[in-house]
Scaffold this active site. Structure first.
Site, PDB file in Angstrom:
ATOM      1  N   VAL A  47       0.905  -1.190   0.163  1.00 27.98           N
ATOM      2  CA  VAL A  47       0.110   0.066   0.041  1.00 27.98           C
ATOM      3  C   VAL A  47       1.103   1.305   0.047  1.00 27.98           C
ATOM      4  CG1 VAL A  47      -1.579   1.409   1.337  1.00 27.98           C
ATOM      5  CG2 VAL A  47      -1.865  -1.082   1.226  1.00 27.98           C
ATOM      6  N   GLU A 140      -3.573  -1.269  -8.750  1.00 30.82           N
ATOM      7  CA  GLU A 140      -2.681  -1.343 -10.084  1.00 30.82           C
ATOM      8  C   GLU A 140      -2.037  -2.956  -9.876  1.00 30.82           C
ATOM      9  OE1 GLU A 140      -0.015   1.489 -12.256  1.00 30.82           O
ATOM     10  OE2 GLU A 140       1.235   0.659 -10.531  1.00 30.82           O
TER      11      GLU A 140
END
Length: 271
Positions: A47, A140
């Site tokens: 993250v 992504e």
């Protein structure tokens, strides 16, 4: 800077990364069992750090109120492959999944960046089940070969060090190394069959060794001590000579002994 609770804000992204890592690792295990080869070498995820989110929002001129839709890679998954052809195959598997939606694809392999960067990116929408209900987050997925990943990792580190821009000499050298990595990937693809055959042979031999030693150990539990000692002696001899055919025969013999012991029978013949 707004006064949001960033820890709470990032929770769904953290959950998405953990769930996606598990799903792609499971995909790898399933493909390996079905086909004896998995195009996925390994999977990582992260993250984005708060500082990186703030920096990117400023660079892209994205309001902090719009970061959920304006920044697509707060949650990031990276899938590594051995061969370039594997990247296309993994992307096809991802497109076929029903638990996520592919929104955008960016092919930086065919259309590599000026810096030399090569990778295949997929922007997905992934539903996370939170305590307050379902929340869809963007993530992504980067799919790369090991060579591409090595280059990209070095380039990222250098870009972080030279925040004002890479020196021209460094930029030129990085382009040359990117081309070298691409040549390496092409050479590995050219001998793909031989590489896979060698990897399979190694894995098969490793399985024979581990299965044989495991069964020899189990013989002791059935009080077949002399048989276990004799089997271990044979194993040591075959192993020293790297005699895989002998080890296969030994595996068959100890399997018969173990099967008979489990049936409560006494073997008529010893090893």
């Amino acid at each position: 800077m707004d006064g949001r609770d960033w820890g709470t804000f990032l929770l769904p992204y953290e959950q998405a990364v953990e769930e996606l890592k598990v799903k792609f690792k499971t995909m790898r295990a399933e493909l390996k069992k079905r086909e004896e080869y998995a195009p996925i070498e390994f999977v990582t995820g992260r993250v984005k750090k708060i500082s990186s989110i703030l920096e990117k929002s400023r660079r892209l001129n994205v309001s902090l109120d719009d970061v959920e839709t304006g920044i697509e890679d707060i949650a990031g998954i990276r899938i590594m492959c051995q061969f370039v052809d594997d990247i296309r195959r993994v992307a096809e598997y991802i497109r076929g999944r029903k638990d996520l939606t592919v929104l955008i694809e960016k092919d930086y392999i065919t259309n590599f960046k000026e810096s030399g960067y090569r990778s295949f990116h997929m922007i997905i929408e992934y539903p996370v089940q939170t305590a307050l209900g379902q929340k869809k987050v963007l993530a992504e997925i980067q799919i790369r070969t090991l060579a591409m990943n090595f280059w990209a990792t070095i380039e990222h580190s250098l870009s972080y060090k030279f925040r004002e821009g890479l020196p021209d000499e460094m930029r030129t050298r990085l382009k040359k190394t990117a081309e070298a990595a691409f040549i390496l990937d092409n050479e590995m693809s050219a001998i793909r069959l031989q590489i896979l055959e060698a990897q399979k042979a190694f894995e098969d031999d490793s399985n024979i060794v581990s299965r044989t030693l495991n069964i020899i150990h189990q013989l002791y539990f059935y009080h077949l001590v002399s048989e276990a000692i004799e089997a271990q002696k044979r194993f040591n001899d075959y192993w020293e000579q790297h005699d895989m055919e002998g080890l296969k025969d030994l595996l068959d013999d100890v399997k018969k002994l173990l099967n008979n012991a489990r049936k409560g029978e006494n073997p008529d013949e010893h090893l």
